[in-house]
Enzyme design. Structure first.
Site, PDB file in Angstrom:
ATOM      1  N   ARG A   1      57.115  -0.065 -31.480  1.00  0.00           N
ATOM      2  CA  ARG A   1      56.729   0.127 -32.882  1.00  0.00           C
ATOM      3  C   ARG A   1      56.848  -1.175 -33.666  1.00  0.00           C
ATOM      4  NH1 ARG A   1      59.736   2.989 -37.529  1.00  0.00           N
ATOM      5  NH2 ARG A   1      58.046   3.697 -38.895  1.00  0.00           N
TER       6      ARG A   1
ATOM      7  N   HIS B   1      53.857  -2.955 -35.794  1.00  0.00           N
ATOM      8  CA  HIS B   1      53.993  -3.184 -37.231  1.00  0.00           C
ATOM      9  C   HIS B   1      53.921  -4.671 -37.563  1.00  0.00           C
ATOM     10  CE1 HIS B   1      55.613   0.837 -38.912  1.00  0.00           C
ATOM     11  NE2 HIS B   1      54.976   1.065 -37.775  1.00  0.00           N
TER      12      HIS B   1
ATOM     13  N   ASN C   1      58.134   0.371 -43.069  1.00  0.00           N
ATOM     14  CA  ASN C   1      59.015  -0.419 -42.204  1.00  0.00           C
ATOM     15  C   ASN C   1      60.496  -0.116 -42.387  1.00  0.00           C
ATOM     16  OD1 ASN C   1      56.885  -1.762 -41.006  1.00  0.00           O
ATOM     17  ND2 ASN C   1      56.932  -3.468 -42.451  1.00  0.00           N
TER      18      ASN C   1
ATOM     19  N   HIS D   1      53.293   6.452 -28.303  1.00  0.00           N
ATOM     20  CA  HIS D   1      54.037   7.637 -28.732  1.00  0.00           C
ATOM     21  C   HIS D   1      54.593   8.421 -27.546  1.00  0.00           C
ATOM     22  CE1 HIS D   1      51.690   7.695 -32.813  1.00  0.00           C
ATOM     23  NE2 HIS D   1      52.601   6.742 -32.743  1.00  0.00           N
TER      24      HIS D   1
END
Length: 330
Positions: A68, A72, A97, A193
């Protein structure tokens, strides 16, 4: 105090980079084995892997955290480690975040490489290498990481514009396309995921009041609705988390189980479920669910993600600490 022409030129360079939002491209390209010979006989990737391995065995959930984090970081200003910079209005402070974690892993790696080979390895490359290592440790395939990134100077919460989990498939494809990533890349990258979790607050509307209907999302399996309602009561704060891969035997393994779950209408996030339903992506999802090459294809997509808008050559810098820009030496 009057500055010399040389000092003035350096100052103007720093100002220019700041105003361009980090999108300044230098000479050179990412390459496999970029650090070979740059730290004497030391193998940089081995150093990174040893620190990451120790952290992973203490907390395997850092795999999802680092996947992740890389996503990001790369989606805002490119893969320049801007998400690591501290500050009252840095990217870390943007709402999407606030739940990002894994900074301690990157810092631990940076501390170790600085001790053994100071001023050489960028924080941006550490994110990419560390993420590759946790994917492998979580059962995914091992892919080669291209390195040679440099660290950016700009980190602003106002720049954070990440695809939301409620976006339509078409809008998500457009968001990925703006980063040079195809719709197939998007489907594979959302496969991250496979080891992720989500807070109840992110998808609670799907359980109780989907699109203000007063009913759950009709595309979600009814048994899953009942199960998730136990975990996420309607009047709760929504702070509990659930696995995005609802197969309990596979929720911590990087594999294609996630795709089989969304084909069975057991997607937790709206965008995940829509991947299996939308004609733009449903055939890709079905192929991945049936296939045996997820690990290699997921690795290829991560490599493409890691090449988004990178700084190389003389652009950017090599930070001494991942949380702060180096002080210019006048």
């Amino acid at each position: 105090m009057k500055m010399s022409p040389k000092v003035l030129a350096l100052a103007l360079t720093i100002i220019f980079v700041s105003f361009t939002g980090g999108q300044c491209y230098g000479e050179g390209e990412l390459q496999i084995g970029f650090y070979k010979g740059k730290c004497g006989f030391l193998n940089v990737e081995t150093i990174v892997a040893s620190v990451v391995r120790a952290k992973f065995f203490r907390d395997p959930t850092i795999a999802a955290a680092l996947i992740r984090m890389q996503f990001h970081d790369c989606f805002v200003n490119g893969c320049d480690a801007s998400i690591l910079l501290d500050g009252s209005s840095s990217e870390k402070t943007a709402p999407p975040n606030l739940s990002v974690r894994g900074y301690d892993v990157i810092d631990a790696v940076k501390d170790q490489v600085e001790k053994l080979c100071p001023g050489v390895v960028s924080c941006a490359d550490i994110i990419s290498m560390a993420t590759r290592d946790v994917i492998f440790l979580s059962g995914g395939g091992r892919y080669n990481v291209q390195t040679g990134r440099r660290d950016g100077f700009v980190s602003l919460a106002s720049n954070v514009d990440l695809p939301r989990p409620t976006l339509s498939v078409a809008d998500s494809i457009a968001a990925f396309a703006r980063k040079g990533l195809s719709d197939t890349d998007m489907v594979y990258l959302l496969g991250g995921h496979t080891v992720g979790v989500a807070h109840c607050s992110i998808f609670q509307d799907r359980l109780y009041n989907f699109q203000n209907t007063g009913r759950p999302d009709p595309t979600m399996d009814s048994w899953l609705v009942k199960s998730l309602r136990i975990r996420c009561p309607q009047n709760s704060t929504g702070s509990s988390v659930v696995n995005l891969d609802q197969n309990p035997l596979s929720s911590s393994i990087v594999d294609n189980s996630f795709y089989r779950q969304i084909l069975a209408h057991r997607g937790v996030l709206q965008i995940d479920q829509e991947l299996a339903l939308d004609p733009l992506t449903s055939s890709t999802v079905s192929a991945i669910a049936r296939g045996f090459d997820f690990s290699s294809r997921f690795g290829e997509a991560m490599v493409k993600l890691g090449a988004v808008e990178v700084l190389t050559g003389t652009a950017g810098e090599i930070r001494k600490s991942c949380g702060a820009i180096n002080s210019p030496k006048f």
